[in-house]
Design an enzyme around this catalytic site. Structure first.
Site, PDB file in Angstrom:
ATOM      1  CB  SER A  48      -5.688  -1.212  -0.073  1.00 36.07           C
ATOM      2  OG  SER A  48      -5.273  -0.032   0.576  1.00 36.07           O
TER       3      SER A  48
ATOM      4  CD  GLU B 150     -11.049  -4.983   6.637  1.00 31.32           C
ATOM      5  OE1 GLU B 150     -10.043  -4.316   6.349  1.00 31.32           O
ATOM      6  OE2 GLU B 150     -11.391  -6.020   6.030  1.00 31.32           O
TER       7      GLU B 150
ATOM      8  CD  GLU C 158      -2.707  -1.349   2.450  1.00 33.81           C
ATOM      9  OE1 GLU C 158      -3.627  -0.545   2.656  1.00 33.81           O
ATOM     10  OE2 GLU C 158      -2.414  -2.250   3.243  1.00 33.81           O
TER      11      GLU C 158
END
Length: 323
Positions: free
Chosen positions: A153, A277, A17
């Site tokens: 992501s 999450e 990321e």
């Protein structure tokens, strides 16, 4: 104006990321400068520790995503250097970053989260992938959602609607991590609820509803302008919006987080939110959800980031030896 002298924004790193992190770091640096703060932006390389020792910042804003940015490693180094920073401490990061562990914690305080199983890649080698996958489908039932147990992501994540799609989903997942989280896919409205605490306790910002053009909120949908439609605040009933806010604050508190977090939820047809999450270093790019939520709440992003840094700078330091 703030009484902060200069602050450090950490961005980049070596995770998958990295590019998103650099964009987050640029955005945070820009809004802080506009808010009158002296900002230094740095990557995480061998020059970081000597630089901090030579000129300690008043506080650090961590915009590292994935890996060391969210698993507590960089924060442990910042504590060794006795530098205050925005966000959860290393222990809380380690719990939140591991999705199966985070799910277990929030379930223990009464939050709903989809049924799931966590399996390392070695299990498939040792027991035979076909037999294991057949049992997963039998027990959890389709559709399923497969994602790495760590990371963000949506890298390596996919929806599985037929048994035939599951092997490829597992291969894609293992490309980004050695442990897979396979959970029952809950149909509903996908929302993200950011939580901020500038010293008066955690407060949920308005939920942001996520409607990807292709139906899946994957990497491209997250970071390519125009690929996803967002609604801030989300198009939820007042009861559902309140339930989402309560869920996010409860998760933030149960996981021992501080300052800032973002909880991802699915709201089913009965207006029940399911915890998916939590992110301890939410994205801060032009298409990220926390900035949208702040705008929906009427908050200036620069003022919010400045307040978070000031709160971190004012926080009593913790002696690591006495933890």
């Amino acid at each position: 104006m703030s009484d902060l002298g200069h602050v450090l924004v950490l961005a980049g790193g070596l995770s998958y990321e990295r590019e998103v992190s650099l964009r987050s770091g640029r955005r945070v640096s820009e809004v802080l400068r506009a808010a009158g703060i002296d900002v230094e932006a740095r990557d995480t390389d061998a020059s970081l520790v000597p630089s901090i020792l030579a000129d300690p910042p008043d506080a650090v804003f961590v915009t590292l995503h994935g890996g060391a940015g969210e698993d507590g490693a960089i924060r442990s180094v910042l504590e060794l250097l006795d530098v205050p920073y925005v966000g959860a401490d290393p222990d809380a990061c380690r719990v939140a970053f591991d999705k199966p562990t985070a799910k277990a914690v929030v379930r223990s305080v009464g939050l709903r989260t989809p049924s799931s199983i966590t399996l390392p890649k070695e299990t498939f080698h040792d027991l035979g992938a076909t037999a294991v996958l057949e049992r997963i489908v039998d027990q959890l039932r389709l559709p399923l959602f497969v994602k790495p147990a760590r990371g963000g992501s949506a890298l390596g994540a996919s929806i599985v609607r037929t048994a035939e799609e599951l092997p490829a989903a597992m291969v894609g997942c293992f490309a980004y991590g050695d442990i897979a989280l396979i959970e029952r896919y809950v149909e509903g409205v996908e929302v993200a609820v950011s939580v901020v605490d500038v010293g008066d306790g955690p407060v949920a910002l308005p939920a942001v509803e996520i409607v990807p053009d292709e139906g899946v909120y994957d990497y491209a949908a997250r970071y390519t302008a125009g690929h996803t439609e967002f609604f801030a605040p989300a198009r939820l009933s007042p009861a559902a919006a309140a339930a989402c806010a309560e869920t996010a604050v409860t998760a933030h508190t149960a996981l021992g987080l501080r300052d800032i977090s973002r909880t991802d939820l699915i709201v089913d047809a009965t207006d029940t939110p399911y915890f998916l999450e939590v992110n301890v270093a939410p994205g801060m790019t032009e298409t990220s959800l926390l900035p949208m939520a702040a705008e929906a709440a009427g908050q200036d992003l620069g003022d919010l980031c400045r307040a978070l840094l000031q709160n971190a700078a004012n926080r009593p330091r913790t002696n690591l030896a006495n933890r």
